[in-house]
Enzyme design. Structure first.
Site, short mmCIF file in Angstrom:
data_model
loop_
_atom_site.label_atom_id
_atom_site.label_comp_id
_atom_site.label_asym_id
_atom_site.label_seq_id
_atom_site.Cartn_x
_atom_site.Cartn_y
_atom_site.Cartn_z
N CYS A 9 18.77 17.69 35.89
CA CYS A 9 18.91 16.95 36.91
C CYS A 9 17.86 15.68 36.74
CB CYS A 9 18.77 17.79 38.25
SG CYS A 9 17.08 18.28 38.43
N ASN A 12 13.96 17.63 38.25
CA ASN A 12 13.71 19.00 37.55
C ASN A 12 12.91 19.84 38.56
OD1 ASN A 12 11.86 20.71 34.97
ND2 ASN A 12 13.88 21.08 35.54
N CYS A 14 14.43 21.00 41.73
CA CYS A 14 15.62 21.59 42.63
C CYS A 14 16.80 21.96 41.94
CB CYS A 14 16.15 20.53 43.67
SG CYS A 14 15.03 19.89 44.75
N ARG A 15 17.80 21.34 41.51
CA ARG A 15 18.93 21.70 40.80
C ARG A 15 18.79 22.49 39.66
NH1 ARG A 15 22.18 16.22 41.32
NH2 ARG A 15 20.26 15.67 40.91
N SER A 16 18.25 21.61 38.71
CA SER A 16 18.31 22.31 37.28
C SER A 16 17.36 23.49 37.30
CB SER A 16 17.70 20.98 36.38
OG SER A 16 16.39 20.67 36.34
#
Length: 157
Positions: A9, A12, A14-16
């Protein structure tokens, strides 16, 4: 030798990292934990060394996952020689990764592995929102992780 997946993301945090933790768990549930290694990174480096966003970690913990060991890092072009599949969370990061990628590198959107997701579906960035955004990300990541685990089970076995 294991198959290597890197989830990417922007920062690095939140999402990933959420996707990394969920995918590792999903692969273990499918008996693929020893065949596939998973990590994550961001296209930007401003959070390097930072832990996962507290809201992301809390959402994972609420659902039985542990993201406490995560430390952010930046994806480097040289990593393409070390990973088999690079999965971006959104089209912006996909474009960045494809510019870095050598010919033949496997770079896709994570949600391309969710059979219920429309073509080109992204995992939206929850950073500037509330906990509902993190819950939505978790569900998207879970669905894509299941699809990816099934794909890898067919590919690697």
């Amino acid at each position: 030798m294991s198959y290597r997946v890197c989830l990417v993301c922007m920062g690095n945090i939140c999402r990933s990292p959420m996707a990394e933790v969920v995918l590792k768990s999903t692969l273990a549930d499918h008996g693929l934990g020893d065949l596939v290694s998973v990590d994550s990174a961001g296209t930007g480096g401003w959070h390097q060394g930072d832990p996962m966003d507290e809201r992301a970690a809390a959402m994972l913990a609420e659902h039985g996952y542990d993201g406490s060991a995560h430390r952010a890092r930046q994806f480097l072009a040289g990593w393409f020689g070390q990973v088999d599949l690079v999965l971006a969370m959104d089209r912006d990061n996909l474009r960045v990764l494809r510019r870095l990628a050598p010919p033949g590198a496997d770079v896709r959107l994570l949600r391309s592995f969710d059979p219920a997701a429309p073509e080109g579906a992204e995992v939206p960035d929850p950073y500037y929102g509330d906990s509902e955004g993190f819950a939505e990300v978790l569900e998207m990541v879970r669905a894509a992780s299941e699809g990816l685990a099934k794909h890898l089970a067919n590919t690697l076995r």
